[in-house]
Design an enzyme around this catalytic site. Sequence first.
Site: not given
Length: 439
Positions: A187-189
């Site tokens: 997720l995300s980073a």
Amino acid sequence: MPYVTPSHPAPPPPPARRPRRGGRWSRTVSTLAAAVTLATGAALLTPATEARAAAAPTAGAQAAVAPAAALERVVNFGANPGALTMYVHRPAAFPANAPVVVALHGCTQSAQIYADNSGLNTFADRHGFLVVYAETTTANNANKCFNWFQPGDTRRGQGEAASIRQMVAHATTAYGTDPAKAHVTGLSAGGAMTSVMLAAYPEVFAAGAVVAGIPYGCGVDVVSAFSCMSPGADRTPAAWAQAVRDAHPGFAGPWPRVAIWHGDNDATVAPRNADELRDQWTAVHGLGQTPSRTSTLGPNNTRRSEYGPTPGQAAVEVDKVPGIGHGTPVAPGTGPEQCGATGTQHFIASICSSYWITRFFGLAGTTIPEPPVDPPTEPAACWTASNYEHVRAGRATTTGGYAYAKGSGQNLGLYNTFVTHTLKESPAGHYTIATGSCP
């Protein structure tokens, strides 16, 4: 969703905290670093009331929200040049030569939080695969983001990327996993770091799933990382694909299959990143950017586009989740297509992405029927107008002085009356820049 607090790449830690990587920020002047620090802090704390309400619960509160996942910490899994921590979830029914899924958390999160809320362990227990949770620390990054934008952590054989590769190798030797059935998601980073792993180690991973992430090769430092996140970078498919090929020169394939998940209302990592990721990986696979098959998933009508000739075995898949912001889509409950928990930030009640990602990886065991293909659509409606008029009519949105097509997130340029585009609506509520296919 209003309770989702954005997560951003953090400013660099002082060199004394991680001397082996000292000097990587020496090119950034102190005033710029201070400005980035303030911008990061403001983003993480705005609005302040919502951020406090959505703050990660204590261990006791987290246990009340969802049963804590049983994670086993693994030490001595390799040289670990990226100074990461390895955890595993091994199901009770664990066959020989089982697949392995590497899971990479988002900023401010931990392996435990990701395990407790993403729902991956549900399907590991159901289908018998190992989950490896990699975890970074504040010593690496002040906000516990994987350093997807640092060349020293994103290149083959270096830093965090090398540590994650060593975790996969250790899973094979210590747990007997099948090296041909390794997958990665995050997720995300962690999603951006998933892109890194697929590019730097394409021979290791059969497939990956990027959730609210960034194309490989976009950011090279903290300043460019912010620009990659929003408004996003606009490059040709060929340029994006070349960045992947340059990560492992000479590799001829087969390339990993890639699923891309993104919320339509993501204000942290602009939805256009899903399109740029699609452009990157379709070009790597030698495919065009027109889907070969579209369908809708779940009760919320997540839009799935598949690229590749084989139904159910797409080389690239894009899943755009309507009505959600920045986070992992989950669907709390015990139904066959439900999973996860929403007791902490960045996990949003919507659709169980882990269920569909597990299927995309081919780990769901017996064959499950594919959703029906979308019926033929009516001829596309088109409008030619200035960016100002597109925004006024609801065909586009505006952020930071730029206009973005609603649904696709395409950058239309400056938000004013002087820039004009023709927008095509197909399906309803989803607008793209017309490319000669409008009357």
